[in-house]
Motif scaffolding. Structure first.
Motif: not given
Lengths: 426, 426
Positions: A24-26, A333-334, A409-412
């Motif tokens: 939501g922040e993104f 991240q992943l 970041d969004v993708l992850c």
């Protein structure tokens, strides 16, 4: 957050709600980032600014006994044939240098095959009840789009670590004469960055094909597009085909699109002399000749293969940090989540990301909703349909480092959310 | 030597032997002159030297909200669409600006029609038992070569003083739905320099065609290529087709090949918006976009139609004296003989010469033997076969004035010799 497969339902729900908040922040940031196409960034294009100034009324002159400003020269200027021969490790007589796009040369080659046939055809392909192409996948969406546009049936072939599944290919081409061709990106394959092994090249050259006019469409798009100082070996397919007694089997394609300016570069095809002569006869109905001035411009600017390699190092300096960033972020991240795997290419333009089965389309959709545009899910497969719905092509070159960081970041985050949702629904 | 038809056999034999002696003298000069193709001369090309310098790292910038160095823009840059819209008297939304050759756009348009169909087609043309094109003749050999290459049956249509024989065309298209197209060079036609009358344009626009996907291939190649200060009126075919309720009937083609540099120019097609949108969908499988840098280069150099007209006056200053010389020599050497007639064009690139029936091939052969290369006899007709073997296309632009004088002397001599031989044999 660790391996999500080890979490119980409550933990997953709680984790999902935390991720959703972050998402939501993104979304509130109204991002507009594009990682969808393998486009060079503006600073890469600046590397070729010299092209604008290299030919002028002082430096322009008549070359190769022809006035390059005038009509003629259907196969390109000698200097450009020499340069592409050096790049592709073939003879200048085995080269046709064309216009600004190797995609167009490929499309036109198939279009002519359909309407007129290729060198060993008994009839134009269009007259046959069916024409099929083998499509190692994931692969290049625009190859598949050509087939789809021209009603050529596509058969998906799995990609292995050293090239496409040759067992499957040999089996299919040996028994079905409707199979007329195969798409290959043999070096730094799109999107996985795979380099075909000598064995794969040999098997392509030697395999028996039921169709005597079977052709390999060898798109050597990333032949000088290294990210490291390693220059990987790729066995010479034309030589291998000659050695195997099938000199007319392969069409090789390349361009300067990602060396100088995409769209304003120079493209070429290479093949046996017999192939080239056959093609030139057909080609003379379509064109009086390519843009010879732009060819000379490129020859003067790129000079020779050594100089091109130096030039490509400057590209690598600009884009390697972007690849490194993507890989670092994916890793941090992943990796521990056990929900995705990805390629670690040493060249080319893409990182190939595989999610859990059935997640790719949803990931791409969610990323888009948060303002991060990725290549359409499924695009790397024939008909745009990834049978496992798991492959996402990441094109890191165009955005800036800062944009890229946010986009990844969004993708992850989307990969995590969609994966957890899947685990919750399973 | 006067009207040769009034001479008796002895006089003809004597005359022939004198001409043969003169011919021998030319042969001894080992000439190597080329009047075969409509190529601009080097001094015409020099008029566009500014193209080399007009875009450089200082003057290059981002236009139309896109980076023209990068991929994209399948229909060309906005500025180029605006320019061709002005040249062709259509709207920018009715234009696709492509690569370096209108011939290629025409070939590709037909190739796509065969493989995919055009906007009103029920099926790809290739699926039909037969596809036929009407070919007003004498006409442009490369149009006919496209048809021949793609197995399209050609039907010869006579050219009259104000365009092709519309009675014949109307009769044929009204009853045969295999007739899918017609080739037209409506202004300063190749090779006769004819300008289509309003009535011809109206009849094209209004005629009933059995094939609902019949298309006019309107090659406006010489639209700004005037030799005099007269700017002849050509009725707007697209508007006429719209007015007649057939907005999708016409494809218009043009290029800068004989405005700036042949081979390194910019080509375009124009058609109804519906046509353009239909074509763009098909086109996106073949190309990511044309050379946008060369388009901007041309827009900056050519500016607008007024400026192009000023530029074309400089071309006319260079080539009008060549046309005048040819016409003067034909007049002084052949008029009284009553063995040939020729066009007196006010624009375009050719003079069309008609000999006595059955003489053209022999004239071209004899001229070649004396070192003067002319366009192949018959080339101006479908399948290279001039039914009356009388038409010779003279392309005066490329040679220098001095070369041209010699070449025309040889040509006139050959016309005289072959004509007398014919009279002797009749």
């Amino acid at each position: 957050m660790g391996d999500v497969h080890t979490l119980n339902k409550t933990e997953l729900v709680e984790l999902y709600s935390r991720l959703e908040e972050k998402y939501g922040e993104f979304k509130n940031k109204n991002l507009s980032l594009d990682m969808s196409r393998g486009k060079p960034s503006p600073d890469q294009l600046d590397l070729s600014s010299g092209l604008f100034d290299i030919l002028n009324t002082r430096t322009m002159d008549v070359v190769d006994h022809i006035d390059i400003r005038n009509y003629g020269g259907v196969d390109g200027i000698q200097e450009a044939k020499d340069l592409f021969a050096e790049i592709l490790h073939v003879r200048p007589t085995e080269v046709i240098v064309g216009g600004n796009s190797s995609l167009t040369i490929m499309y036109d080659t198939i279009s002519r095959a359909l309407l007129k046939g290729v060198i060993d055809s008994d009839s134009p392909w269009e007259k046959l009840p069916k024409v099929k192409f083998l499509c190692p996948s994931p692969g290049y969406d625009r190859h598949f789009a050509i087939c789809e546009s021209l009603n050529i049936e596509m058969i998906t072939i799995d990609m292995l670590d050293d090239g496409p599944d040759m067992n499957k290919i040999e089996e299919l081409v040996s028994k079905d004469d409707a199979i007329k061709g195969i798409w290959c990106v043999p070096k730094y394959s799109n999107p996985e960055g795979i380099i075909y092994s000598d064995e794969v090249v040999n098997r392509f050259a030697t395999m028996e094909t039921k169709a005597k006019d079977f052709k390999i469409f060898w798109d050597d798009a990333y032949t000088v597009h290294h990210l490291t100082n390693e220059q990987p070996h790729l066995k010479n397919i034309l030589q291998a085909c000659k050695d195997a007694g099938h000199p007319n089997r392969v069409f090789i394609f390349a361009s300067t699109s990602k060396i100088t300016f995409p769209g304003s570069g120079v493209a070429a095809m290479a093949a046996s002399e017999e192939n080239i002569q056959f093609i030139l006869k057909q080609l003379s109905a379509q064109t009086i000749g390519p843009d010879k001035i732009n060819q000379l411009r490129h020859v003067r600017f790129l000079k020779n293969l050594d100089h091109i390699n130096e030039h490509m190092k400057k590209h690598a300096e600009l884009i390697k940090p972007k690849f490194d960033l993507v890989l670092l972020e994916l890793d941090s991240q992943l990796r521990d989540n056990n929900i995705a795997s990805w390629s670690k290419p040493k060249g080319g333009y893409f990182i190939s990301l595989n999610t859990l089965d059935g997640c790719a389309a949803e990931v791409v959709k969610r990323a888009a909703e948060a303002g991060v545009k990725l290549t359409k899910a499924g695009a790397t497969f024939p008909y745009g349909k990834d049978p496992r719905d798991r492959n996402i092509r990441i094109a890191p070159t165009y955005p800036s480092i800062a944009e890229l960081k946010v986009a990844i970041d969004v993708l992850c985050l989307c990969v995590q959310m969609v994966s957890i949702k899947k685990l919750l629904n399973d």
